[in-house]
Design a protein around this motif. Structure first.
Motif, PDB file in Angstrom:
ATOM      1  N   GLY A  70      79.039  69.603  15.551  1.00  0.00           N
ATOM      2  CA  GLY A  70      78.144  68.484  15.838  1.00  0.00           C
ATOM      3  C   GLY A  70      76.681  68.860  15.919  1.00  0.00           C
ATOM      4  O   GLY A  70      76.334  70.007  16.218  1.00  0.00           O
ATOM      5  N   PRO A  71      75.800  67.876  15.659  1.00  0.00           N
ATOM      6  CA  PRO A  71      74.362  68.146  15.556  1.00  0.00           C
ATOM      7  C   PRO A  71      73.563  67.967  16.835  1.00  0.00           C
ATOM      8  O   PRO A  71      72.363  68.261  16.847  1.00  0.00           O
ATOM      9  CB  PRO A  71      73.914  67.102  14.524  1.00  0.00           C
ATOM     10  N   SER A  72      74.177  67.476  17.913  1.00  0.00           N
ATOM     11  CA  SER A  72      73.338  67.208  19.086  1.00  0.00           C
ATOM     12  C   SER A  72      74.097  67.306  20.399  1.00  0.00           C
ATOM     13  O   SER A  72      75.328  67.241  20.439  1.00  0.00           O
ATOM     14  CB  SER A  72      72.701  65.823  18.979  1.00  0.00           C
ATOM     15  N   LEU A  73      73.316  67.462  21.468  1.00  0.00           N
ATOM     16  CA  LEU A  73      73.834  67.455  22.833  1.00  0.00           C
ATOM     17  C   LEU A  73      72.934  66.573  23.674  1.00  0.00           C
ATOM     18  O   LEU A  73      71.731  66.501  23.426  1.00  0.00           O
ATOM     19  CB  LEU A  73      73.802  68.860  23.440  1.00  0.00           C
ATOM     20  N   THR A  74      73.490  65.943  24.675  1.00  0.00           N
ATOM     21  CA  THR A  74      72.709  65.244  25.691  1.00  0.00           C
ATOM     22  C   THR A  74      73.070  65.873  27.032  1.00  0.00           C
ATOM     23  O   THR A  74      74.253  65.952  27.381  1.00  0.00           O
ATOM     24  CB  THR A  74      73.052  63.744  25.717  1.00  0.00           C
ATOM     25  N   LEU A  75      72.058  66.344  27.744  1.00  0.00           N
ATOM     26  CA  LEU A  75      72.289  67.043  29.004  1.00  0.00           C
ATOM     27  C   LEU A  75      71.507  66.375  30.129  1.00  0.00           C
ATOM     28  O   LEU A  75      70.440  65.811  29.912  1.00  0.00           O
ATOM     29  CB  LEU A  75      71.839  68.502  28.884  1.00  0.00           C
ATOM     30  N   ILE A  76      72.029  66.497  31.336  1.00  0.00           N
ATOM     31  CA  ILE A  76      71.328  66.023  32.526  1.00  0.00           C
ATOM     32  C   ILE A  76      70.303  67.092  32.923  1.00  0.00           C
ATOM     33  O   ILE A  76      70.611  68.294  32.880  1.00  0.00           O
ATOM     34  CB  ILE A  76      72.334  65.790  33.672  1.00  0.00           C
ATOM     35  N   VAL A  77      69.107  66.647  33.266  1.00  0.00           N
ATOM     36  CA  VAL A  77      68.067  67.554  33.752  1.00  0.00           C
ATOM     37  C   VAL A  77      67.889  67.327  35.251  1.00  0.00           C
ATOM     38  O   VAL A  77      67.718  66.190  35.701  1.00  0.00           O
ATOM     39  CB  VAL A  77      66.725  67.310  33.029  1.00  0.00           C
ATOM     40  N   ALA A  78      67.964  68.393  36.027  1.00  0.00           N
ATOM     41  CA  ALA A  78      67.722  68.325  37.473  1.00  0.00           C
ATOM     42  C   ALA A  78      66.910  69.545  37.877  1.00  0.00           C
ATOM     43  O   ALA A  78      67.245  70.676  37.480  1.00  0.00           O
ATOM     44  CB  ALA A  78      69.037  68.271  38.239  1.00  0.00           C
ATOM     45  N   LYS A 105      57.595  72.199  29.247  1.00  0.00           N
ATOM     46  CA  LYS A 105      56.414  71.757  28.495  1.00  0.00           C
ATOM     47  C   LYS A 105      56.283  70.235  28.507  1.00  0.00           C
ATOM     48  O   LYS A 105      55.180  69.704  28.415  1.00  0.00           O
ATOM     49  CB  LYS A 105      56.481  72.254  27.043  1.00  0.00           C
ATOM     50  N   GLU A 106      57.401  69.526  28.585  1.00  0.00           N
ATOM     51  CA  GLU A 106      57.351  68.061  28.625  1.00  0.00           C
ATOM     52  C   GLU A 106      57.233  67.553  30.062  1.00  0.00           C
ATOM     53  O   GLU A 106      57.191  66.353  30.282  1.00  0.00           O
ATOM     54  CB  GLU A 106      58.568  67.471  27.904  1.00  0.00           C
ATOM     55  N   ASN A 107      57.190  68.499  31.013  1.00  0.00           N
ATOM     56  CA  ASN A 107      56.931  68.175  32.408  1.00  0.00           C
ATOM     57  C   ASN A 107      57.948  67.190  32.991  1.00  0.00           C
ATOM     58  O   ASN A 107      57.597  66.266  33.725  1.00  0.00           O
ATOM     59  CB  ASN A 107      55.499  67.632  32.564  1.00  0.00           C
ATOM     60  N   VAL A 108      59.208  67.374  32.638  1.00  0.00           N
ATOM     61  CA  VAL A 108      60.286  66.528  33.162  1.00  0.00           C
ATOM     62  C   VAL A 108      61.083  67.346  34.180  1.00  0.00           C
ATOM     63  O   VAL A 108      61.580  68.422  33.860  1.00  0.00           O
ATOM     64  CB  VAL A 108      61.203  66.029  32.020  1.00  0.00           C
ATOM     65  N   SER A 109      61.177  66.830  35.405  1.00  0.00           N
ATOM     66  CA  SER A 109      61.964  67.552  36.406  1.00  0.00           C
ATOM     67  C   SER A 109      63.353  66.950  36.576  1.00  0.00           C
ATOM     68  O   SER A 109      64.311  67.667  36.855  1.00  0.00           O
ATOM     69  CB  SER A 109      61.226  67.606  37.740  1.00  0.00           C
ATOM     70  N   ASP A 110      63.456  65.639  36.396  1.00  0.00           N
ATOM     71  CA  ASP A 110      64.762  64.982  36.496  1.00  0.00           C
ATOM     72  C   ASP A 110      64.894  63.924  35.414  1.00  0.00           C
ATOM     73  O   ASP A 110      63.977  63.112  35.232  1.00  0.00           O
ATOM     74  CB  ASP A 110      64.927  64.334  37.881  1.00  0.00           C
ATOM     75  N   GLY A 111      66.011  63.936  34.702  1.00  0.00           N
ATOM     76  CA  GLY A 111      66.223  62.962  33.631  1.00  0.00           C
ATOM     77  C   GLY A 111      67.291  63.434  32.665  1.00  0.00           C
ATOM     78  O   GLY A 111      68.350  63.936  33.082  1.00  0.00           O
ATOM     79  N   ILE A 112      66.973  63.303  31.390  1.00  0.00           N
ATOM     80  CA  ILE A 112      67.922  63.621  30.325  1.00  0.00           C
ATOM     81  C   ILE A 112      67.188  64.448  29.280  1.00  0.00           C
ATOM     82  O   ILE A 112      66.008  64.212  29.017  1.00  0.00           O
ATOM     83  CB  ILE A 112      68.435  62.302  29.661  1.00  0.00           C
ATOM     84  N   VAL A 113      67.888  65.376  28.674  1.00  0.00           N
ATOM     85  CA  VAL A 113      67.319  66.090  27.527  1.00  0.00           C
ATOM     86  C   VAL A 113      68.294  65.973  26.352  1.00  0.00           C
ATOM     87  O   VAL A 113      69.505  66.125  26.524  1.00  0.00           O
ATOM     88  CB  VAL A 113      66.992  67.572  27.838  1.00  0.00           C
ATOM     89  N   VAL A 114      67.727  65.653  25.203  1.00  0.00           N
ATOM     90  CA  VAL A 114      68.506  65.606  23.966  1.00  0.00           C
ATOM     91  C   VAL A 114      68.129  66.817  23.135  1.00  0.00           C
ATOM     92  O   VAL A 114      66.950  67.122  22.963  1.00  0.00           O
ATOM     93  CB  VAL A 114      68.223  64.307  23.174  1.00  0.00           C
ATOM     94  N   VAL A 115      69.145  67.516  22.658  1.00  0.00           N
ATOM     95  CA  VAL A 115      68.957  68.689  21.804  1.00  0.00           C
ATOM     96  C   VAL A 115      69.550  68.331  20.441  1.00  0.00           C
ATOM     97  O   VAL A 115      70.735  68.001  20.356  1.00  0.00           O
ATOM     98  CB  VAL A 115      69.673  69.925  22.394  1.00  0.00           C
ATOM     99  N   PHE A 116      68.712  68.371  19.396  1.00  0.00           N
ATOM    100  CA  PHE A 116      69.154  67.902  18.080  1.00  0.00           C
ATOM    101  C   PHE A 116      68.846  68.936  16.994  1.00  0.00           C
ATOM    102  O   PHE A 116      67.720  69.422  16.895  1.00  0.00           O
ATOM    103  CB  PHE A 116      68.468  66.574  17.738  1.00  0.00           C
ATOM    104  N   VAL A 117      69.853  69.241  16.194  1.00  0.00           N
ATOM    105  CA  VAL A 117      69.711  70.202  15.098  1.00  0.00           C
ATOM    106  C   VAL A 117      69.596  69.428  13.774  1.00  0.00           C
ATOM    107  O   VAL A 117      70.550  68.755  13.372  1.00  0.00           O
ATOM    108  CB  VAL A 117      70.943  71.144  15.052  1.00  0.00           C
ATOM    109  N   PRO A 118      68.427  69.502  13.101  1.00  0.00           N
ATOM    110  CA  PRO A 118      68.218  68.727  11.871  1.00  0.00           C
ATOM    111  C   PRO A 118      68.668  69.472  10.614  1.00  0.00           C
ATOM    112  O   PRO A 118      67.909  69.604   9.654  1.00  0.00           O
ATOM    113  CB  PRO A 118      66.695  68.499  11.881  1.00  0.00           C
TER     114      PRO A 118
END
Ligand code: ZN
Length: 131
Positions: free
Chosen positions: A91-99, A27-40
């Protein structure tokens, strides 16, 4: 930012949200980069672990409840200190590589929402950044 809704159905539970993360990235139209997943939330968390054998998740939930028992003369009046402690440990978050529009995960890995004080309606924020 995308916000997922996760409906949990047990006091403690781990739910594979990998497909929802993939959809949020799309939906955010990102093919390569980083994604942050955060639980509030202060009584939930997010982690990565095996999705092939459901016994792994069962063991994680059973053993963490031995390490941090539901009742242990806690002082927090709400009665859910175990959930707060487990939330801190996982922990409340993850940072993942997007490819290629997908989070880069190992063969047996999945992203899990961890419920420690359910059942509840929960939120997970997902932010993808191209780069
Ligand atoms: Zn509390």
């Amino acid at each position: 930012m995308q916000t997922l809704t996760v409906a949990t159905s047990a006091r403690v539970e781990m739910i594979d949200i990998t497909p929802d993360i993939v959809e949020a990235i799309r939906k955010e139209n990102v093919s390569d980069g980083i994604v942050v997943v955060f639980v509030p939330h202060t009584t939930a968390a997010v982690t990565i672990n095996e999705n092939a054998d459901p016994d792994v998740v069962r063991d994680i939930l059973a053993e963490t409840s031995k390490i941090v028992p539901f009742d242990d003369r806690y002082t927090h009046s709400e009665g859910n200190s175990a959930a707060h402690i487990k939330s801190c440990l996982v922990g409340p978050s993850l940072t993942l590589i997007v490819a290629g529009g997908r989070p880069v995960l190992g063969t047996w890995q999945a992203v899990y929402f961890c419920e420690f004080d359910g059942p509840r309606q929960r939120k997970v924020h997902v932010k993808s950044v191209a780069g």
